[in-house]
Design a protein around this motif. Structure first.
Motif, PDB file in Angstrom:
ATOM      1  N   ARG A   1       0.827  -1.201   0.000  1.00 23.29           N
ATOM      2  CA  ARG A   1       0.000   0.000   0.000  1.00 23.29           C
ATOM      3  C   ARG A   1       0.870   1.263   0.000  1.00 23.29           C
ATOM      4  N   VAL A   2       2.042   1.159  -0.586  1.00 29.23           N
ATOM      5  CA  VAL A   2       2.921   2.315  -0.782  1.00 29.23           C
ATOM      6  C   VAL A   2       3.189   2.428  -2.277  1.00 29.23           C
ATOM      7  N   LEU A   3       2.494   3.341  -2.924  1.00 26.84           N
ATOM      8  CA  LEU A   3       2.656   3.556  -4.361  1.00 26.84           C
ATOM      9  C   LEU A   3       3.749   4.595  -4.579  1.00 26.84           C
ATOM     10  N   GLU A   4       4.898   4.146  -5.062  1.00 28.05           N
ATOM     11  CA  GLU A   4       6.031   5.037  -5.336  1.00 28.05           C
ATOM     12  C   GLU A   4       5.953   5.449  -6.809  1.00 28.05           C
ATOM     13  N   THR A   5       5.453   6.655  -7.030  1.00 30.37           N
ATOM     14  CA  THR A   5       5.064   7.076  -8.379  1.00 30.37           C
ATOM     15  C   THR A   5       6.244   7.200  -9.335  1.00 30.37           C
ATOM     16  N   GLU A   6       7.459   7.353  -8.798  1.00 31.71           N
ATOM     17  CA  GLU A   6       8.641   7.453  -9.646  1.00 31.71           C
ATOM     18  C   GLU A   6       9.602   6.300  -9.394  1.00 31.71           C
ATOM     19  N   GLY A   7       9.074   5.199  -8.884  1.00 32.61           N
ATOM     20  CA  GLY A   7       9.903   4.040  -8.601  1.00 32.61           C
ATOM     21  C   GLY A   7      10.634   4.184  -7.279  1.00 32.61           C
ATOM     22  N   SER A   8      11.567   3.263  -7.029  1.00 28.69           N
ATOM     23  CA  SER A   8      12.270   3.238  -5.754  1.00 28.69           C
ATOM     24  C   SER A   8      13.697   2.764  -5.949  1.00 28.69           C
ATOM     25  N   ILE A   9      14.592   3.276  -5.125  1.00 24.53           N
ATOM     26  CA  ILE A   9      15.970   2.816  -5.159  1.00 24.53           C
ATOM     27  C   ILE A   9      16.051   1.336  -4.813  1.00 24.53           C
ATOM     28  N   ARG A  10      15.012   0.794  -4.164  1.00 25.25           N
ATOM     29  CA  ARG A  10      14.984  -0.637  -3.833  1.00 25.25           C
ATOM     30  C   ARG A  10      14.876  -1.492  -5.075  1.00 25.25           C
ATOM     31  N   THR A  11      14.234  -0.962  -6.114  1.00 22.87           N
ATOM     32  CA  THR A  11      13.970  -1.740  -7.326  1.00 22.87           C
ATOM     33  C   THR A  11      14.516  -1.009  -8.552  1.00 22.87           C
ATOM     34  N   SER A  12      13.784  -0.047  -9.034  1.00 21.01           N
ATOM     35  CA  SER A  12      14.257   0.777 -10.151  1.00 21.01           C
ATOM     36  C   SER A  12      13.549   2.115 -10.119  1.00 21.01           C
ATOM     37  N   ILE A  13      14.215   3.128 -10.657  1.00 21.67           N
ATOM     38  CA  ILE A  13      13.676   4.484 -10.688  1.00 21.67           C
ATOM     39  C   ILE A  13      13.125   4.756 -12.078  1.00 21.67           C
TER      40      ILE A  13
ATOM     41  N   GLY B   1       5.092  19.933  -3.048  1.00 24.37           N
ATOM     42  CA  GLY B   1       5.264  21.257  -3.633  1.00 24.37           C
ATOM     43  C   GLY B   1       4.225  21.576  -4.690  1.00 24.37           C
ATOM     44  N   LEU B   2       4.157  22.849  -5.051  1.00 29.47           N
ATOM     45  CA  LEU B   2       3.159  23.301  -6.014  1.00 29.47           C
ATOM     46  C   LEU B   2       3.346  22.658  -7.383  1.00 29.47           C
ATOM     47  N   ARG B   3       4.559  22.246  -7.710  1.00 29.35           N
ATOM     48  CA  ARG B   3       4.818  21.659  -9.022  1.00 29.35           C
ATOM     49  C   ARG B   3       4.412  20.192  -9.109  1.00 29.35           C
ATOM     50  N   ASN B   4       4.158  19.589  -7.965  1.00 27.33           N
ATOM     51  CA  ASN B   4       3.806  18.161  -7.975  1.00 27.33           C
ATOM     52  C   ASN B   4       2.300  18.012  -8.119  1.00 27.33           C
ATOM     53  N   GLY B   5       1.817  18.304  -9.322  1.00 27.31           N
ATOM     54  CA  GLY B   5       0.386  18.247  -9.570  1.00 27.31           C
ATOM     55  C   GLY B   5      -0.190  16.849  -9.557  1.00 27.31           C
ATOM     56  N   VAL B   6       0.623  15.850  -9.868  1.00 24.68           N
ATOM     57  CA  VAL B   6       0.119  14.479  -9.954  1.00 24.68           C
ATOM     58  C   VAL B   6      -0.432  14.024  -8.601  1.00 24.68           C
ATOM     59  N   ILE B   7       0.371  14.147  -7.555  1.00 30.32           N
ATOM     60  CA  ILE B   7      -0.065  13.710  -6.236  1.00 30.32           C
ATOM     61  C   ILE B   7      -1.216  14.574  -5.733  1.00 30.32           C
ATOM     62  N   LYS B   8      -1.122  15.884  -5.945  1.00 26.27           N
ATOM     63  CA  LYS B   8      -2.197  16.775  -5.500  1.00 26.27           C
ATOM     64  C   LYS B   8      -3.524  16.423  -6.158  1.00 26.27           C
ATOM     65  N   ARG B   9      -3.507  16.124  -7.452  1.00 26.99           N
ATOM     66  CA  ARG B   9      -4.751  15.760  -8.152  1.00 26.99           C
ATOM     67  C   ARG B   9      -5.311  14.445  -7.632  1.00 26.99           C
ATOM     68  N   MET B  10      -4.449  13.463  -7.412  1.00 28.44           N
ATOM     69  CA  MET B  10      -4.911  12.175  -6.894  1.00 28.44           C
ATOM     70  C   MET B  10      -5.562  12.341  -5.533  1.00 28.44           C
ATOM     71  N   LEU B  11      -4.937  13.116  -4.658  1.00 26.52           N
ATOM     72  CA  LEU B  11      -5.485  13.306  -3.316  1.00 26.52           C
ATOM     73  C   LEU B  11      -6.808  14.056  -3.366  1.00 26.52           C
ATOM     74  N   ALA B  12      -6.897  15.082  -4.216  1.00 27.19           N
ATOM     75  CA  ALA B  12      -8.138  15.848  -4.331  1.00 27.19           C
ATOM     76  C   ALA B  12      -9.271  14.981  -4.866  1.00 27.19           C
ATOM     77  N   GLN B  13      -8.972  14.121  -5.827  1.00 27.54           N
ATOM     78  CA  GLN B  13      -9.994  13.224  -6.375  1.00 27.54           C
ATOM     79  C   GLN B  13     -10.514  12.279  -5.301  1.00 27.54           C
ATOM     80  N   ILE B  14      -9.627  11.768  -4.476  1.00 28.22           N
ATOM     81  CA  ILE B  14     -10.047  10.877  -3.388  1.00 28.22           C
ATOM     82  C   ILE B  14     -10.926  11.631  -2.400  1.00 28.22           C
TER      83      ILE B  14
END
Length: 232
Positions: A123-135, A174-187
């Protein structure tokens, strides 16, 4: 942060059936990790690489056009920010305040710290990947099987709890991270009883959501200490 506001945040979290956390670089910075500057941590953990490669910050090393440089910096980043990571009081407080509820994390941070801190990695969605796997900055545009399963789990949780009490925690986005902000607002807009809580050092902005909103500016670590104290 005012005690009244801290108490209200603690109450909202304690009463929530679903808590969705959206986290960006501001959370890392509150824990002492800044990808964008040559601070004391950078000099201590990466100073030798910086001198050898002529690199001025962690992000520059991870994004170098030279594949050998990128590999060296990724290996050091994995060692220092993932394997050697010890959850801060801020992260421990966040887990303590949310562990009673269904909790889902959406983060663009690539350091894998939520998993290290005990959050359910399914239940941890890493939108740009992770150093654990791939970025991969395009992970949401072209989701792999794991990301697809996580998105489906998030949709299921929202559907299950849409008539219950839902808390949205926006942490250092931050203000430039529209992807996360939009997802949270939709929820938030999809849920009948949602409360949207924004923690940001200097950019705590009202979300595009029709629900109760609580804005917290300043040091996130200190703010969470106050919330935890109010819940004790």
């Amino acid at each position: 942060m005012e005690t009244v506001k801290a108490a209200r945040i603690g109450q909202v979290l304690a009463e929530s059936d679903l808590i969705v956390i959206g986290a960006s670089n501001g959370l890392d910075m509150a824990e002492g990790l800044n990808l964008f500057c040559a601070d004391a941590h950078f000099r201590e953990a990466y100073g030798d690489l910086a001198q050898t490669d002529g690199i001025g910050c962690i992000l520059q090393g991870l994004a170098s056009p030279d594949a050998n440089v990128r590999r060296r910096w990724a290996e050091r980043f994995y060692q220092k920010e993932y394997l050697e990571y010890e959850p801060s009081p801020l992260m421990n407080g966040l887990r303590h305040l949310t562990e009673h509820a269904d909790t889902f994390v959406i983060t663009c941070n690539i350091d894998g710290r939520f998993a290290r801190a005990g959050f359910d990695e399914n239940r941890v969605l890493e939108t740009e990947g992770s150093i654990r796997t791939s970025i991969d900055e395009r992970r949401l545009a072209h989701p792999d099987a794991f990301a697809t399963a996580q998105l489906e789990e998030l949709a299921r949780l929202v559907q299950v709890h849409r008539n219950g009490r839902v808390a949205i925690l926006e942490l250092g986005v931050g203000l430039r991270n529209g992807v996360i902000k939009r997802m949270l607002a939709q929820i938030a807009n999809a849920c009948e009883h949602a409360t949207y809580i924004v923690f940001n050092y200097s950019q705590a902005m009202v979300p595009d959501a029709s629900c109760e909103t609580i804005l917290v500016e300043g040091d996130m670590a200190l703010a969470f200490e106050e919330v935890v104290r109010c819940r004790l």
